[in-house]
Design a protein around this motif. Structure first.
Motif, mmCIF file in Angstrom:
data_model
loop_
_atom_site.group_PDB
_atom_site.id
_atom_site.type_symbol
_atom_site.label_atom_id
_atom_site.label_comp_id
_atom_site.label_asym_id
_atom_site.label_seq_id
_atom_site.Cartn_x
_atom_site.Cartn_y
_atom_site.Cartn_z
ATOM 1 N N ASP A 1 0.819 -1.209 0.000
ATOM 2 C CA ASP A 1 0.000 0.000 0.000
ATOM 3 C C ASP A 1 0.854 1.260 0.000
ATOM 4 O O ASP A 1 0.497 2.270 -0.616
ATOM 5 N N LEU A 2 1.992 1.217 0.669
ATOM 6 C CA LEU A 2 2.854 2.388 0.777
ATOM 7 C C LEU A 2 3.759 2.563 -0.441
ATOM 8 O O LEU A 2 4.149 3.689 -0.769
ATOM 9 N N ILE A 3 4.112 1.494 -1.090
ATOM 10 C CA ILE A 3 4.992 1.579 -2.265
ATOM 11 C C ILE A 3 4.195 1.120 -3.486
ATOM 12 O O ILE A 3 3.458 1.885 -4.085
ATOM 13 N N SER A 4 4.348 -0.138 -3.844
ATOM 14 C CA SER A 4 3.617 -0.792 -4.920
ATOM 15 C C SER A 4 4.040 -2.247 -4.889
ATOM 16 O O SER A 4 5.096 -2.582 -4.341
ATOM 17 N N PRO A 5 3.240 -3.148 -5.460
ATOM 18 C CA PRO A 5 3.496 -4.582 -5.282
ATOM 19 C C PRO A 5 4.865 -5.062 -5.763
ATOM 20 O O PRO A 5 5.581 -5.746 -5.034
ATOM 21 N N LEU A 6 5.236 -4.721 -6.992
ATOM 22 C CA LEU A 6 6.476 -5.252 -7.553
ATOM 23 C C LEU A 6 7.713 -4.627 -6.915
ATOM 24 O O LEU A 6 8.701 -5.317 -6.645
ATOM 25 N N THR A 7 7.646 -3.327 -6.672
ATOM 26 C CA THR A 7 8.779 -2.644 -6.044
ATOM 27 C C THR A 7 8.985 -3.150 -4.619
ATOM 28 O O THR A 7 10.119 -3.352 -4.175
ATOM 29 N N ALA A 8 7.886 -3.366 -3.898
ATOM 30 C CA ALA A 8 7.976 -3.897 -2.537
ATOM 31 C C ALA A 8 8.577 -5.299 -2.544
ATOM 32 O O ALA A 8 9.392 -5.640 -1.685
ATOM 33 N N ALA A 9 8.183 -6.109 -3.532
ATOM 34 C CA ALA A 9 8.730 -7.460 -3.635
ATOM 35 C C ALA A 9 10.225 -7.426 -3.915
ATOM 36 O O ALA A 9 11.005 -8.195 -3.328
ATOM 37 N N TRP A 10 10.648 -6.515 -4.796
ATOM 38 C CA TRP A 10 12.072 -6.397 -5.122
ATOM 39 C C TRP A 10 12.878 -5.950 -3.905
ATOM 40 O O TRP A 10 13.932 -6.520 -3.611
ATOM 41 N N ILE B 1 17.269 -10.190 -8.835
ATOM 42 C CA ILE B 1 17.681 -10.042 -10.241
ATOM 43 C C ILE B 1 16.472 -10.052 -11.166
ATOM 44 O O ILE B 1 16.377 -9.238 -12.100
ATOM 45 N N LEU B 2 15.524 -10.961 -10.925
ATOM 46 C CA LEU B 2 14.355 -11.077 -11.799
ATOM 47 C C LEU B 2 13.342 -9.961 -11.587
ATOM 48 O O LEU B 2 12.727 -9.475 -12.541
ATOM 49 N N LEU B 3 13.164 -9.548 -10.339
ATOM 50 C CA LEU B 3 12.125 -8.564 -10.032
ATOM 51 C C LEU B 3 12.508 -7.143 -10.426
ATOM 52 O O LEU B 3 11.627 -6.320 -10.695
ATOM 53 N N LEU B 4 13.801 -6.846 -10.487
ATOM 54 C CA LEU B 4 14.213 -5.479 -10.821
ATOM 55 C C LEU B 4 13.724 -5.038 -12.202
ATOM 56 O O LEU B 4 13.073 -3.994 -12.311
ATOM 57 N N PRO B 5 13.988 -5.779 -13.288
ATOM 58 C CA PRO B 5 13.485 -5.335 -14.598
ATOM 59 C C PRO B 5 11.963 -5.353 -14.694
ATOM 60 O O PRO B 5 11.365 -4.523 -15.389
ATOM 61 N N ILE B 6 11.328 -6.293 -13.974
ATOM 62 C CA ILE B 6 9.858 -6.353 -13.995
ATOM 63 C C ILE B 6 9.277 -5.123 -13.308
ATOM 64 O O ILE B 6 8.345 -4.486 -13.814
#
Length: 280
Positions: A17-26, A170-175
């Motif tokens: 909620d504070l960031i975003s799903p993919l960025t938080a996962a990375w 490594i995988l989540l950064l470009p996504i």
């Protein structure tokens, strides 16, 4: 261990909620990598499993689970739906490991699915269909990962999660850059409190939670340890209802109890079966 895992759902919900799903996962995987980096090493004969686990557990799982929390408000319903990982694991063991099960575990597996279906028809969770579906998909990925981890017995937990953190980051950064460029660019300006939620998830759930589980399994029988993890979803549901103010309706409580009964049957019987195999 249960407390870390139970509170983790709250931390992840706050992070997306504070960031975003993919960025938080990375960010989570970067933190896991930093924490576990000293244990990163090549394990001969196990690298294929470690790399595959990194793809599934380090990236794909968190894409599904983070988006499920991002599109949902009723976190308690997702905490209950997340228990589908247990019957999914059993189904995969039957298909790929040719594991034989008896009626009792089949009943438990059926109860788990019935309880989740009941929650879907709860008016308070009627708008959470997408979140529950994404959680179910994440649970299936978790179940696949559990089969892979069976082939990693003897590999240190910190080494496993060092590879998960490395491959995941490594995988989540470009996504994340492709779908959430603005959010990713804002990372340096995020307040420390936001990083705190992610750090709690990385340190509490992965390092402390998984580390404690590994330590317990090394010192005590599986049948004594695994059933105790049933406390985790109870903590998640109660804390989520209190923290986010989501309602616990009679249908959700009944559905949750049915799910927990099914999961308890499968978990306890599976743990006893493993102990029986060891004894032989």
């Amino acid at each position: 261990m249960n407390l870390m895992w139970g509170l983790n759902l709250i931390a992840v919900k706050m992070a997306v909620d504070l960031i975003s799903p993919l960025t938080a996962a990375w960010l989570r995987q970067i933190m896991v990598l930093i924490i576990c980096l000293p244990a990163l090493k090549i394990i001969p004969g196990k690298m294929r499993e470690l790399l595959l686990l990194g793809v599934l557990s380090g990236a794909l799982f968190y894409i599904f689970i983070n988006f499920s929390l991002a599109v949902s408000d009723n976190v308690s319903a997702l905490a209950i739906a997340g228990q589908l990982g247990v019957p999914f694991s059993l189904i995969l063991a039957i298909i790929f490991l040719k594991e034989r099960i008896h009626k009792i575990r089949m009943i438990g597996m059926g109860l788990s699915f019935v309880g989740v279906i009941l929650i879907v028809f709860d008016p308070s969770a009627a708008s959470e269909g997408a979140g529950i579906a994404l959680t179910a998909a994440a649970s299936l990925i978790w179940a696949i990962c559990s089969l892979i981890q069976r082939r990693l017995i003897g590999v240190p937990v910190l080494t496993i999660y060092a590879w998960v953190g490395l491959i995941g980051s490594i995988l989540l950064l470009p996504i994340a850059y492709g779908f959430e460029p603005e959010s990713l660019m804002r990372v340096p300006q995020l307040p420390l409190s936001t990083f705190g939620w992610i750090l709690f998830s990385a340190l509490g759930s992965t390092v402390i939670g998984q580390g404690a589980m590994s330590l317990l399994l090394q010192r005590h029988p599986v049948s004594s340890v695994v059933p105790l993890t049933l406390l985790t979803p109870v903590i998640s549901v109660i804390v989520a209802a209190y923290y986010f103010g989501t309602p616990l309706t009679p249908i959700m409580i009944i559905g949750g109890l049915i799910v927990m009964a099914g999961v308890a049957i499968v978990t306890i019987r599976t743990a006893q079966a493993k102990e029986g195999t060891r004894a032989v």
